[in-house]
Design an enzyme around this catalytic site. Sequence first.
Site, PDB file in Angstrom:
ATOM      1  N   ASP A 175      86.669   0.922  22.404  1.00 21.60           N
ATOM      2  CA  ASP A 175      85.310   0.641  23.427  1.00 21.60           C
ATOM      3  C   ASP A 175      85.925   0.760  24.721  1.00 21.60           C
ATOM      4  OD1 ASP A 175      83.397  -0.676  24.087  1.00 21.60           O
ATOM      5  OD2 ASP A 175      83.854  -1.994  22.146  1.00 21.60           O
ATOM      6  N   ARG A 233      73.762   4.146  14.458  1.00 19.80           N
ATOM      7  CA  ARG A 233      72.765   5.002  15.182  1.00 19.80           C
ATOM      8  C   ARG A 233      73.362   6.127  14.391  1.00 19.80           C
ATOM      9  NH1 ARG A 233      70.083   0.966  15.390  1.00 19.80           N
ATOM     10  NH2 ARG A 233      68.693   0.373  16.949  1.00 19.80           N
ATOM     11  N   GLU A 262      66.325   9.979   9.329  1.00 22.93           N
ATOM     12  CA  GLU A 262      65.543   8.753   8.634  1.00 22.93           C
ATOM     13  C   GLU A 262      64.381   8.777   9.339  1.00 22.93           C
ATOM     14  OE1 GLU A 262      68.706   5.944  10.118  1.00 22.93           O
ATOM     15  OE2 GLU A 262      67.177   4.930  11.896  1.00 22.93           O
ATOM     16  N   HIS A 294      68.594   1.688   6.830  1.00 18.93           N
ATOM     17  CA  HIS A 294      67.995   0.793   7.785  1.00 18.93           C
ATOM     18  C   HIS A 294      68.316  -0.571   7.484  1.00 18.93           C
ATOM     19  CE1 HIS A 294      68.204   1.231  12.275  1.00 18.93           C
ATOM     20  NE2 HIS A 294      68.603   0.022  12.004  1.00 18.93           N
TER      21      HIS A 294
END
Length: 330
Positions: A175, A233, A262, A294
């Site tokens: 991160d 995502r 998508e 999703h």
Amino acid sequence: MRILFFDTKKYDKEFFEKLLPKYQNIEIEYTEVDISEKSAKYTSGYDAICAFVNSDLSEKVINILGQKGVKLILLRCAGFNNVDLKAAAKNNITILRVPGYSPEAVAEHAMALALASNRHIHKAYIKVRENNFSLVGLTGVNFHHKIAGIVGTGKIGAAMCRICHGFGMKVIAYDIYQNPDLDFVEYVDLDTLLKESDLISLHCPLTDDSYHMIQAETIAKMKNGVVLVNTSRGALIDTEDLIKGIRNHKFHSVGLDVYEEETENVFENREDDILETSITSRLLSFPNVIVTSHQAFLTEEALEAISYITLENAKTFEEGNIIEQNIVKL
Ligand code: NAD
């Protein structure tokens, strides 16, 4: 406050209507139509619109909303990469979102995809229904004592770290900021995470920096036989490169709740459609890939939290005391 609620699904209405009686000054009208250049023209007389994660909130749409006098966009989701923030600022439209509703809902779905794809639950379910009790092709790998690599350790990534820790995995993470609550996690650089992980799960937002973070070069750095999961995502992964990697037997399995193509599919029944492009069908053609639509957020607890925070956002906007952390800024 009058709100026009776009892209309404049965479960949205059910959870919002449960709470609405507590909000005397808020009136909601629901439409199944999603926001677009065409439907935005019908927003005259509404103070706010409510939209979801794949709604078209491009410059053109936002300019129309501005002309119609809409002052507030209520996103009933966390992500806002679909919103043209410059256009919103120019039109003096406030964007409020639901930054965290149930991180565990998404993290548990990520683990569900990891487990189901690893242990071929999707294949086993179909086989047994056809009286095929053969185990050939169903061999999985243990997660216990393996290495989980979590990319992005915000709310959802942290929940995924805890789940993997509970499975007896060593948890490493990448991160740009370290999460001080995760004392059992070892932070590493992305290359090390890619090289060492047996399970890689993506939980960072889609930004210019993270776009296609998983592509040919990063896939090549991964261990052979890795399990890859994306509930964040679609565009974090270059799907063409992923397909090449799957064909080269790089992955033990892949679980995707989000993927690049998508947008047209999300939450729609397209059984009778001839799909215009082939990414979805190619992904679905592989025996070791599971795709869901999703749905990682979709638990009762999450829907309750989404409707509560969205209605609080509307109320606090009207009262002039907006919850700072829910504002989406440039
Ligand atoms: P969050 O803001 O709490 O955490 C995101 C973390 O990613 C932060 O710690 C941030 O520092 C880190 N990050 C940002 N850019 C990075 C980069 N380039 N590389 C590595 N780390 C980076 O967000 P969250 O609530 O945990 O949500 C994460 C993502 O999950 C959202 O952005 C959204 O795209 C996705 N999501 C999906 C669903 C679903 O139903 N599938 C539901 C909710 C959210």
